[in-house]
Scaffold this motif. Structure first.
Motif, PDB file in Angstrom:
ATOM      1  N   VAL A  96       1.019  -0.966  -0.070  1.00 54.93           N
ATOM      2  CA  VAL A  96      -0.010  -0.092   0.157  1.00 54.93           C
ATOM      3  C   VAL A  96       0.695   1.354  -0.067  1.00 54.93           C
ATOM      4  N   ARG A  97       1.942   1.299   0.857  1.00 50.12           N
ATOM      5  CA  ARG A  97       2.813   2.363   0.765  1.00 50.12           C
ATOM      6  C   ARG A  97       3.440   2.598  -0.379  1.00 50.12           C
ATOM      7  N   TRP A 100       0.394   4.446  -2.358  1.00 45.12           N
ATOM      8  CA  TRP A 100      -0.084   5.595  -1.666  1.00 45.12           C
ATOM      9  C   TRP A 100       1.017   6.034  -0.452  1.00 45.12           C
ATOM     10  N   PHE A 103      -0.328   7.133   2.776  1.00 43.80           N
ATOM     11  CA  PHE A 103      -1.502   6.356   3.530  1.00 43.80           C
ATOM     12  C   PHE A 103      -1.494   6.454   4.757  1.00 43.80           C
ATOM     13  N   ASN A 104      -2.728   6.919   5.422  1.00 42.18           N
ATOM     14  CA  ASN A 104      -3.162   6.662   6.900  1.00 42.18           C
ATOM     15  C   ASN A 104      -3.543   5.176   7.167  1.00 42.18           C
ATOM     16  N   ASN A 108      -7.175   2.977   8.126  1.00 46.75           N
ATOM     17  CA  ASN A 108      -7.421   2.091   7.003  1.00 46.75           C
ATOM     18  C   ASN A 108      -7.584   3.052   5.422  1.00 46.75           C
ATOM     19  N   GLY A 109      -6.830   4.109   5.543  1.00 50.67           N
ATOM     20  CA  GLY A 109      -6.942   4.906   4.466  1.00 50.67           C
ATOM     21  C   GLY A 109      -8.208   5.543   4.012  1.00 50.67           C
ATOM     22  N   GLN A 154      -3.752  10.817   2.157  1.00 48.16           N
ATOM     23  CA  GLN A 154      -3.770  10.197   3.358  1.00 48.16           C
ATOM     24  C   GLN A 154      -5.019   9.367   3.250  1.00 48.16           C
ATOM     25  N   THR A 155      -5.972   9.266   2.836  1.00 48.53           N
ATOM     26  CA  THR A 155      -7.259   8.578   2.804  1.00 48.53           C
ATOM     27  C   THR A 155      -7.755   8.428   1.456  1.00 48.53           C
ATOM     28  N   PRO A 156      -6.968   7.623   0.570  1.00 46.42           N
ATOM     29  CA  PRO A 156      -7.400   7.394  -0.918  1.00 46.42           C
ATOM     30  C   PRO A 156      -8.576   6.539  -1.036  1.00 46.42           C
ATOM     31  N   TRP A 157      -8.799   5.684   0.194  1.00 48.92           N
ATOM     32  CA  TRP A 157      -9.859   4.643   0.029  1.00 48.92           C
ATOM     33  C   TRP A 157     -11.191   5.246   0.627  1.00 48.92           C
ATOM     34  N   SER A 158     -11.382   6.596   0.978  1.00 45.93           N
ATOM     35  CA  SER A 158     -12.458   7.333   1.291  1.00 45.93           C
ATOM     36  C   SER A 158     -13.421   7.139   0.110  1.00 45.93           C
TER      37      SER A 158
END
Length: 297
Positions: A96-97, A100, A103-104, A108-109, A154-158
């Protein structure tokens, strides 16, 4: 008015005799026997071409993904359940890193809770990374519509916000399946009555280039209608001969199970002659990105 004289008579015969009807039936049967295989063959070829074309579209989507993130999509990922105090593994954190860097992991992003505690196998990874996150889990009553990724590093999966990465592939949601009932869909190919999803195996996954061992959980694609699961398959490797090396070792494989819904028993694959070895017939009709169509012409 003229009358018939002597042995003059009117021929009242109409229709065909039984012998003539039988002859006609035989001729029609011969014509059907000659024409039907050609029709069936043409339809089958068209269906194979349709799948091969979709695989090429998926390849284009992978290329777009790589142009954005500099690597191919991974084919395995475990998203920990933060509510159960699970933590990210070093391997999955690195994957994941690499995509992104900011990534936070503590959130969990920004991923919705229905992704928590879920293992994304290769088929699910293909949908997730080429389509993005979904506001809802996939189910028989809920349409799973990927919405891409947020551009927030930081939150691409939002799923919140409109400033988003456009998904590189528009998935036909009517062909999503969820055979393992985990809420994460896989894509079925367009063959009629298909029940087994595409396999997606990436060099960004695990043990991609290794042979002579059962497939790890990373490649679990759940059972098909006959109970076969990819945990029992070597087919996903589809390697060339010595030295054993996967086709596209630095890339990825996309494999349709074909008309029989089976990936096959697997093992080393070099050419059509290799497929003559029993019990490898389930592989004959597999359609892949490294063969350009059917494995066995």
């Amino acid at each position: 008015m003229r009358r018939l004289q002597g042995n003059q008579h009117i021929d009242n015969r109409s229709g065909f005799s039984l012998v003539e009807l039988l002859i006609v039936i035989v001729i029609l049967g011969i014509l059907v026997a000659l024409i039907l295989p050609a029709i069936v063959g043409a339809r089958r070829n068209a269906q194979v071409a349709e799948v091969a074309n979709e695989i090429r579209q998926l390849e284009t989507a992978v290329t777009k993904f790589k142009s954005t993130f500099n690597v191919d999509p991974p084919s395995s990922l475990y998203i920990p359940d933060l509510t159960a105090n699970e933590s990210w593994s070093a391997v999955d954190r690195a994957k994941v890193r690499g995509l992104w860097p900011q990534f936070n992991f503590a959130t969990n992003g920004g991923a919705p809770p229905h992704y928590f505690g879920k293992h994304l196998n290769g088929a699910e990874c293909m949908v997730f990374f080429l389509g993005g996150v979904s506001p809802a889990a996939h189910s028989s009553s809920t349409s799973y519509t990927p919405v891409g990724f947020s551009k927030n590093p930081q939150t691409p999966w939002s799923i919140v916000g409109t400033n988003r990465e456009i998904p590189p592939f528009e998935f036909p949601v009517d062909r999503f399946s969820d055979l393992d009932n985990d809420g994460l869909p896989e894509l079925l190919d367009p063959l009629p009555s298909q029940k087994t999803p595409y396999l997606f195996l990436s060099s960004q996954g695990r043990t991609y280039n290794k042979l002579n061992k059962p497939l790890p959980d990373d490649y679990d694609v759940h059972p098909s209608s006959n109970g076969q699961s990819s945990e029992d398959l070597q087919a996903a490797y589809f390697t060339v001969e010595v030295p054993y090396k996967a086709h596209r070792p630095d890339g990825y494989q996309i494999i349709s199970p074909g008309f029989d819904g089976l990936y096959g028993s697997g093992g080393s694959y070099t050419d059509a002659a290799q497929l003559e070895k029993t019990p490898r017939t389930p592989e004959y009709d597999n359609i892949t990105n490294f063969s350009g169509g059917l494995l066995k012409p």
